[in-house]
Design a protein around this motif. Structure first.
Motif, PDB file in Angstrom:
ATOM      1  N   LYS A  62       0.763  -1.100   0.022  1.00 35.78           N
ATOM      2  CA  LYS A  62      -0.087  -0.158   0.328  1.00 35.78           C
ATOM      3  C   LYS A  62       0.908   1.208   0.197  1.00 35.78           C
ATOM      4  N   ALA A  63       2.157   1.082  -0.298  1.00 38.74           N
ATOM      5  CA  ALA A  63       2.977   2.308  -0.291  1.00 38.74           C
ATOM      6  C   ALA A  63       2.902   3.134  -1.394  1.00 38.74           C
ATOM      7  N   GLN A  64       3.254   4.247  -1.353  1.00 40.15           N
ATOM      8  CA  GLN A  64       3.067   5.332  -2.291  1.00 40.15           C
ATOM      9  C   GLN A  64       4.328   5.861  -2.972  1.00 40.15           C
ATOM     10  N   LEU A  85       1.428 -12.266  -2.458  1.00 41.34           N
ATOM     11  CA  LEU A  85       1.837 -10.924  -2.377  1.00 41.34           C
ATOM     12  C   LEU A  85       0.928 -10.423  -3.637  1.00 41.34           C
ATOM     13  N   LEU A  86       0.210  -9.054  -3.007  1.00 40.41           N
ATOM     14  CA  LEU A  86      -0.774  -8.522  -3.972  1.00 40.41           C
ATOM     15  C   LEU A  86      -0.179  -6.907  -4.069  1.00 40.41           C
ATOM     16  N   ASP A  87      -0.044  -6.467  -5.403  1.00 34.11           N
ATOM     17  CA  ASP A  87       0.706  -5.285  -5.528  1.00 34.11           C
ATOM     18  C   ASP A  87      -0.018  -4.667  -6.598  1.00 34.11           C
ATOM     19  N   LEU A  88      -1.043  -3.553  -6.361  1.00 35.88           N
ATOM     20  CA  LEU A  88      -1.679  -2.829  -7.106  1.00 35.88           C
ATOM     21  C   LEU A  88      -1.320  -1.322  -7.469  1.00 35.88           C
ATOM     22  N   GLU A  89      -0.330  -1.086  -7.125  1.00 32.75           N
ATOM     23  CA  GLU A  89       0.273   0.410  -6.618  1.00 32.75           C
ATOM     24  C   GLU A  89       0.925   0.878  -7.795  1.00 32.75           C
ATOM     25  N   ASP A  90       0.746   2.203  -8.240  1.00 32.78           N
ATOM     26  CA  ASP A  90       1.391   3.012  -9.338  1.00 32.78           C
ATOM     27  C   ASP A  90       2.895   3.424  -9.073  1.00 32.78           C
ATOM     28  N   THR A  91       3.492   2.277  -8.506  1.00 34.77           N
ATOM     29  CA  THR A  91       4.882   2.785  -8.075  1.00 34.77           C
ATOM     30  C   THR A  91       5.980   1.406  -8.195  1.00 34.77           C
ATOM     31  N   ASP A  92       7.425   1.587  -8.303  1.00 33.01           N
ATOM     32  CA  ASP A  92       8.199   0.776  -8.594  1.00 33.01           C
ATOM     33  C   ASP A  92       8.245  -0.272  -7.447  1.00 33.01           C
ATOM     34  N   PHE A  93       8.645  -1.622  -7.661  1.00 35.43           N
ATOM     35  CA  PHE A  93       8.575  -2.631  -6.657  1.00 35.43           C
ATOM     36  C   PHE A  93       9.610  -3.583  -7.089  1.00 35.43           C
ATOM     37  N   GLU A  94      10.512  -4.037  -5.982  1.00 38.87           N
ATOM     38  CA  GLU A  94      11.251  -5.119  -6.260  1.00 38.87           C
ATOM     39  C   GLU A  94      11.055  -6.184  -5.103  1.00 38.87           C
ATOM     40  N   LEU A  95      11.127  -7.439  -5.535  1.00 35.82           N
ATOM     41  CA  LEU A  95      10.751  -8.428  -4.679  1.00 35.82           C
ATOM     42  C   LEU A  95      11.561  -9.490  -4.764  1.00 35.82           C
ATOM     43  N   LEU A 115       0.254  -5.309 -10.844  1.00 41.78           N
ATOM     44  CA  LEU A 115      -0.563  -4.555 -11.951  1.00 41.78           C
ATOM     45  C   LEU A 115       0.532  -3.568 -12.103  1.00 41.78           C
ATOM     46  N   CYS A 116       0.838  -3.501 -13.427  1.00 50.29           N
ATOM     47  CA  CYS A 116       2.100  -2.638 -13.883  1.00 50.29           C
ATOM     48  C   CYS A 116       1.424  -1.788 -14.880  1.00 50.29           C
ATOM     49  N   GLN A 117       1.764  -0.440 -14.589  1.00 52.99           N
ATOM     50  CA  GLN A 117       1.603   0.621 -15.634  1.00 52.99           C
ATOM     51  C   GLN A 117       2.655   1.947 -15.303  1.00 52.99           C
ATOM     52  N   ASP A 118       3.347   1.771 -16.528  1.00 50.37           N
ATOM     53  CA  ASP A 118       4.255   3.016 -16.303  1.00 50.37           C
ATOM     54  C   ASP A 118       5.454   2.979 -15.226  1.00 50.37           C
ATOM     55  N   GLN A 119       5.722   1.710 -14.659  1.00 47.42           N
ATOM     56  CA  GLN A 119       6.490   1.669 -13.497  1.00 47.42           C
ATOM     57  C   GLN A 119       7.143   0.370 -13.917  1.00 47.42           C
ATOM     58  N   LYS A 120       8.357  -0.098 -12.986  1.00 50.40           N
ATOM     59  CA  LYS A 120       8.835  -1.231 -13.077  1.00 50.40           C
ATOM     60  C   LYS A 120       8.638  -2.396 -12.023  1.00 50.40           C
ATOM     61  N   LYS A 121       8.339  -3.584 -12.228  1.00 53.58           N
ATOM     62  CA  LYS A 121       8.020  -4.453 -11.223  1.00 53.58           C
ATOM     63  C   LYS A 121       9.157  -5.614 -11.547  1.00 53.58           C
ATOM     64  N   LYS A 122       9.850  -5.913 -10.503  1.00 52.03           N
ATOM     65  CA  LYS A 122      10.972  -6.778 -10.579  1.00 52.03           C
ATOM     66  C   LYS A 122      10.885  -7.903  -9.443  1.00 52.03           C
ATOM     67  N   GLY A 123      11.110  -9.161  -9.893  1.00 51.37           N
ATOM     68  CA  GLY A 123      10.950 -10.217  -8.742  1.00 51.37           C
ATOM     69  C   GLY A 123      12.210 -11.141  -9.231  1.00 51.37           C
ATOM     70  N   ASP A 124      12.662 -11.736  -8.106  1.00 52.85           N
ATOM     71  CA  ASP A 124      13.561 -12.745  -8.176  1.00 52.85           C
ATOM     72  C   ASP A 124      13.367 -13.810  -6.956  1.00 52.85           C
TER      73      ASP A 124
END
Length: 262
Positions: A62-64, A85-95, A115-124
């Protein structure tokens, strides 16, 4: 911060200033925890489920601002972990996830839905089978809108001697926007013969026939795309035990993917 669970438990935690958490689950204990990430920054969450335990952990971002989340733990004999893990925010996220199935009967099932829109989501993600008779399954789902950048590395490793281990994974990516970038690397590193292992990967656009059908019944294209996106999030959302919270989260997801239009 440390949380110790005994017997039967149900818990809700919000992480703000405190960004390190260790969860210790005592033997023969079972229950569920819902965890909310409230602020940007780097989090570290360690799971320590002892033998003969069961824990369901649901995490929602829920972080902005940008979040970097580290999840790790050793899974002991006959311990059963289910983590979403659920991530719906319009922010970068690394997991970054790393779990070791340390003893016979250890099980883990991991879900990510982003949910990804105009940001980077990265998982390892790494699930290591260092003992025989262990089970691991990774389920990764993502919906990509305009300008999204999604990366996922899913690694199932079976060590020598971990006979009759089962390591499975699937990654499903739905692209509903333009100018997106996707990189998915499924890995199976196997050093034992008597095992079961599989991986499945799909990356693609919505089916045109399904879109046509939905639009012919009065839905806008945005609403139709949103409806087709719902199934990518529900397996993770269904992990929420409280019915009221589950329904509110589902409605939030449907609104963000466009089910209700503008």
């Amino acid at each position: 911060m440390e949380r110790i669970y005994e017997d039967e438990f149900q818990d809700v935690l919000e992480l703000k200033e405190e960004k390190e958490l260790k969860i210790l689950v005592s033997p023969h204990t079972y229950g569920n925890t819902r965890l909310i990430l409230k602020e940007e920054g780097e989090y570290r969450i360690e799971l320590a489920p002892m033998h003969s335990t069961s824990i369901h952990l649901f995490i929602q971002n829920k972080a902005q601002g940008k979040v970097r989340l580290h999840l790790l733990g050793d899974i002991q004999e006959n311990a059963d972990v289910k983590l979403g893990l659920l991530d719906l925010e319009d922010t970068d996220f690394e997991l970054y996830e790393s779990f070791d199935l340390k003893a016979p009967g250890a099980r883990i099932e991991l879900y990510t839905a982003q949910l990804c829109q105009d940001q980077k989501k990265k998982g390892d993600i790494l699930v290591r089978h260092s003992s025989p008779y262990t089970y691991g399954y990774m389920h990764n789902f993502a919906v990509l809108k305009d300008g999204a950048n999604y990366e996922m590395v899913a690694n199932g490793t079976i060590d020598k001697g971990a006979r009759e281990a089962a390591s499975h994974q699937e990654t499903r990516v739905l692209t509903v926007g333009k100018e997106h970038a996707t990189k998915v690397i499924p890995l199976l590193m196997i050093d034992e013969n008597d095992v079961k292992a599989s991986h499945a990967l799909t990356i693609g656009e919505p089916d045109e026939n399904q879109l046509y059908y939905l639009e012919s019944h009065g839905l806008s294209k945005e609403m139709a795309l949103g409806l087709l996106s719902v199934g990518y999030f529900m397996p993770t959302i269904e992990m929420i035990q409280e019915e009221e919270i589950r329904e509110k989260t589902r409605e939030e997801m449907e609104r963000k993917v466009g089910v209700y239009g503008h």
